[in-house]
Design a protein around this motif. Structure first.
Motif, PDB file in Angstrom:
ATOM      1  N   THR A 110       0.840  -1.197   0.000  1.00  0.00           N
ATOM      2  CA  THR A 110       0.000   0.000   0.000  1.00  0.00           C
ATOM      3  C   THR A 110       0.877   1.250   0.000  1.00  0.00           C
ATOM      4  O   THR A 110       2.057   1.181   0.338  1.00  0.00           O
ATOM      5  CB  THR A 110      -0.894   0.033   1.259  1.00  0.00           C
ATOM      6  OG1 THR A 110      -0.057   0.169   2.416  1.00  0.00           O
ATOM      7  CG2 THR A 110      -1.739  -1.219   1.385  1.00  0.00           C
ATOM      8  N   PRO A 111       0.286   2.393  -0.339  1.00  0.00           N
ATOM      9  CA  PRO A 111       1.044   3.650  -0.192  1.00  0.00           C
ATOM     10  C   PRO A 111       1.362   3.901   1.291  1.00  0.00           C
ATOM     11  O   PRO A 111       0.659   3.406   2.175  1.00  0.00           O
ATOM     12  CB  PRO A 111       0.094   4.717  -0.732  1.00  0.00           C
ATOM     13  CG  PRO A 111      -0.971   3.989  -1.478  1.00  0.00           C
ATOM     14  CD  PRO A 111      -1.044   2.615  -0.921  1.00  0.00           C
ATOM     15  N   VAL A 112       2.376   4.681   1.550  1.00  0.00           N
ATOM     16  CA  VAL A 112       2.809   4.919   2.933  1.00  0.00           C
ATOM     17  C   VAL A 112       1.738   5.600   3.782  1.00  0.00           C
ATOM     18  O   VAL A 112       1.687   5.421   4.995  1.00  0.00           O
ATOM     19  CB  VAL A 112       4.124   5.731   2.981  1.00  0.00           C
ATOM     20  CG1 VAL A 112       5.267   4.939   2.372  1.00  0.00           C
ATOM     21  CG2 VAL A 112       3.974   7.073   2.290  1.00  0.00           C
ATOM     22  N   TRP A 113       0.852   6.350   3.160  1.00  0.00           N
ATOM     23  CA  TRP A 113      -0.181   7.082   3.888  1.00  0.00           C
ATOM     24  C   TRP A 113      -1.447   6.260   4.090  1.00  0.00           C
ATOM     25  O   TRP A 113      -2.391   6.709   4.741  1.00  0.00           O
ATOM     26  CB  TRP A 113      -0.540   8.383   3.135  1.00  0.00           C
ATOM     27  CG  TRP A 113      -0.756   8.165   1.667  1.00  0.00           C
ATOM     28  CD1 TRP A 113       0.169   8.342   0.675  1.00  0.00           C
ATOM     29  CD2 TRP A 113      -1.955   7.711   1.009  1.00  0.00           C
ATOM     30  NE1 TRP A 113      -0.383   8.024  -0.549  1.00  0.00           N
ATOM     31  CE2 TRP A 113      -1.692   7.638  -0.373  1.00  0.00           C
ATOM     32  CE3 TRP A 113      -3.228   7.373   1.459  1.00  0.00           C
ATOM     33  CZ2 TRP A 113      -2.643   7.239  -1.298  1.00  0.00           C
ATOM     34  CZ3 TRP A 113      -4.182   6.977   0.533  1.00  0.00           C
ATOM     35  CH2 TRP A 113      -3.889   6.912  -0.827  1.00  0.00           C
ATOM     36  N   TRP A 114      -1.508   5.069   3.562  1.00  0.00           N
ATOM     37  CA  TRP A 114      -2.741   4.278   3.502  1.00  0.00           C
ATOM     38  C   TRP A 114      -3.385   4.056   4.868  1.00  0.00           C
ATOM     39  O   TRP A 114      -4.577   4.290   5.053  1.00  0.00           O
ATOM     40  CB  TRP A 114      -2.449   2.932   2.823  1.00  0.00           C
ATOM     41  CG  TRP A 114      -3.667   2.089   2.624  1.00  0.00           C
ATOM     42  CD1 TRP A 114      -4.006   0.962   3.302  1.00  0.00           C
ATOM     43  CD2 TRP A 114      -4.722   2.318   1.683  1.00  0.00           C
ATOM     44  NE1 TRP A 114      -5.197   0.464   2.842  1.00  0.00           N
ATOM     45  CE2 TRP A 114      -5.653   1.292   1.838  1.00  0.00           C
ATOM     46  CE3 TRP A 114      -4.952   3.298   0.718  1.00  0.00           C
ATOM     47  CZ2 TRP A 114      -6.803   1.202   1.077  1.00  0.00           C
ATOM     48  CZ3 TRP A 114      -6.097   3.205  -0.039  1.00  0.00           C
ATOM     49  CH2 TRP A 114      -7.008   2.171   0.142  1.00  0.00           C
ATOM     50  N   MET A 115      -2.621   3.585   5.828  1.00  0.00           N
ATOM     51  CA  MET A 115      -3.229   3.237   7.121  1.00  0.00           C
ATOM     52  C   MET A 115      -3.765   4.449   7.864  1.00  0.00           C
ATOM     53  O   MET A 115      -4.805   4.356   8.527  1.00  0.00           O
ATOM     54  CB  MET A 115      -2.235   2.465   8.002  1.00  0.00           C
ATOM     55  CG  MET A 115      -2.124   1.004   7.643  1.00  0.00           C
ATOM     56  SD  MET A 115      -3.698   0.097   7.597  1.00  0.00           S
ATOM     57  CE  MET A 115      -4.200   0.137   9.303  1.00  0.00           C
ATOM     58  N   ARG A 116      -3.103   5.578   7.758  1.00  0.00           N
ATOM     59  CA  ARG A 116      -3.620   6.780   8.427  1.00  0.00           C
ATOM     60  C   ARG A 116      -4.996   7.142   7.878  1.00  0.00           C
ATOM     61  O   ARG A 116      -5.920   7.457   8.639  1.00  0.00           O
ATOM     62  CB  ARG A 116      -2.639   7.937   8.272  1.00  0.00           C
ATOM     63  CG  ARG A 116      -1.389   7.769   9.107  1.00  0.00           C
ATOM     64  CD  ARG A 116      -0.504   9.016   9.076  1.00  0.00           C
ATOM     65  NE  ARG A 116      -0.108   9.420   7.734  1.00  0.00           N
ATOM     66  CZ  ARG A 116       0.970   8.974   7.087  1.00  0.00           C
ATOM     67  NH1 ARG A 116       1.760   8.094   7.657  1.00  0.00           N
ATOM     68  NH2 ARG A 116       1.261   9.413   5.880  1.00  0.00           N
ATOM     69  N   LEU A 117      -5.142   7.063   6.570  1.00  0.00           N
ATOM     70  CA  LEU A 117      -6.434   7.360   5.959  1.00  0.00           C
ATOM     71  C   LEU A 117      -7.461   6.302   6.333  1.00  0.00           C
ATOM     72  O   LEU A 117      -8.595   6.613   6.693  1.00  0.00           O
ATOM     73  CB  LEU A 117      -6.292   7.454   4.435  1.00  0.00           C
ATOM     74  CG  LEU A 117      -7.583   7.738   3.658  1.00  0.00           C
ATOM     75  CD1 LEU A 117      -8.179   9.081   4.056  1.00  0.00           C
ATOM     76  CD2 LEU A 117      -7.324   7.678   2.157  1.00  0.00           C
ATOM     77  N   ARG A 118      -7.087   5.039   6.255  1.00  0.00           N
ATOM     78  CA  ARG A 118      -8.032   3.953   6.529  1.00  0.00           C
ATOM     79  C   ARG A 118      -8.507   3.960   7.980  1.00  0.00           C
ATOM     80  O   ARG A 118      -9.667   3.669   8.252  1.00  0.00           O
ATOM     81  CB  ARG A 118      -7.405   2.602   6.172  1.00  0.00           C
ATOM     82  CG  ARG A 118      -7.144   2.428   4.687  1.00  0.00           C
ATOM     83  CD  ARG A 118      -8.414   2.452   3.837  1.00  0.00           C
ATOM     84  NE  ARG A 118      -9.321   1.433   4.344  1.00  0.00           N
ATOM     85  CZ  ARG A 118     -10.612   1.656   4.610  1.00  0.00           C
ATOM     86  NH1 ARG A 118     -11.166   2.813   4.388  1.00  0.00           N
ATOM     87  NH2 ARG A 118     -11.349   0.681   5.089  1.00  0.00           N
ATOM     88  N   VAL A 119      -7.639   4.282   8.915  1.00  0.00           N
ATOM     89  CA  VAL A 119      -8.049   4.347  10.326  1.00  0.00           C
ATOM     90  C   VAL A 119      -9.083   5.453  10.517  1.00  0.00           C
ATOM     91  O   VAL A 119     -10.119   5.249  11.165  1.00  0.00           O
ATOM     92  CB  VAL A 119      -6.832   4.540  11.259  1.00  0.00           C
ATOM     93  CG1 VAL A 119      -7.262   4.915  12.660  1.00  0.00           C
ATOM     94  CG2 VAL A 119      -5.991   3.260  11.283  1.00  0.00           C
ATOM     95  N   LEU A 120      -8.827   6.612   9.949  1.00  0.00           N
ATOM     96  CA  LEU A 120      -9.775   7.730  10.052  1.00  0.00           C
ATOM     97  C   LEU A 120     -11.125   7.349   9.450  1.00  0.00           C
ATOM     98  O   LEU A 120     -12.171   7.504  10.099  1.00  0.00           O
ATOM     99  CB  LEU A 120      -9.213   8.963   9.339  1.00  0.00           C
ATOM    100  CG  LEU A 120     -10.181  10.133   9.157  1.00  0.00           C
ATOM    101  CD1 LEU A 120     -10.537  10.753  10.497  1.00  0.00           C
ATOM    102  CD2 LEU A 120      -9.606  11.166   8.206  1.00  0.00           C
TER     103      LEU A 120
END
Length: 150
Positions: free
Chosen positions: A125-135
């Motif tokens: 995944t892109p490096v920012w993926w989990m931050r977005l998905r958690v939100l």
């Protein structure tokens, strides 16, 4: 805001509208009546949340499938298999009435977040993926919880 490019961030936030709208129309009889009259009965309360939630879980299966293309061999087979689970969950687990379906969607989105974390761990995944998905998952689960627990 969370490091995600603007397009995925704004589209992800816009994708929350049906979940939040469903929760608001569940909590407000006046808003529910207005929405039912002007938008139609399936666009208020749990109806919009359950239908849209099933669509989004299926969509997210496609996203995970796309991430699976970044690997090969037996790991690819595992990733492709895991990627179809959210869609299958939505298909098989959203019957039985709004409370049961809403509860199962909450579990489905929690499970999807685990799959997101796994695909992130594997660097698919892109490096920012989990931050977005958690939100996004937090808002979805909170919105669905209105219909399940209130």
């Amino acid at each position: 805001m969370i490091g995600a490019p603007k397009a995925p961030l704004f589209l992800g936030l816009a994708g929350l509208i049906p979940f939040v709208w469903g929760a608001l129309t569940y909590l407000s009889g006046d808003l529910n009546a207005w929405g039912a009259q002007n938008l139609g009965a399936r666009f208020v309360g749990p109806y919009v949340q359950l239908f849209y939630g099933s669509v989004i879980l299926s969509f997210m299966s496609g996203v995970l499938w796309g991430f699976a293309t970044k690997t090969s061999g037996s790991k690819a087979g595992l990733c492709y298999t895991l990627s179809v689970l959210p869609a299958l969950w939505a298909f098989f687990m959203t019957g039985g009435g709004p409370v049961q379906a809403g509860t199962n969607l909450i579990y489905g989105f929690a499970g999807l977040l685990i799959l997101d974390a796994l695909f992130t761990f594997w660097r698919l995944t892109p490096v920012w993926w989990m931050r977005l998905r958690v939100l996004l998952t937090a808002v979805v689960v909170a919105s669905l919880a209105v219909g399940v627990y209130m």
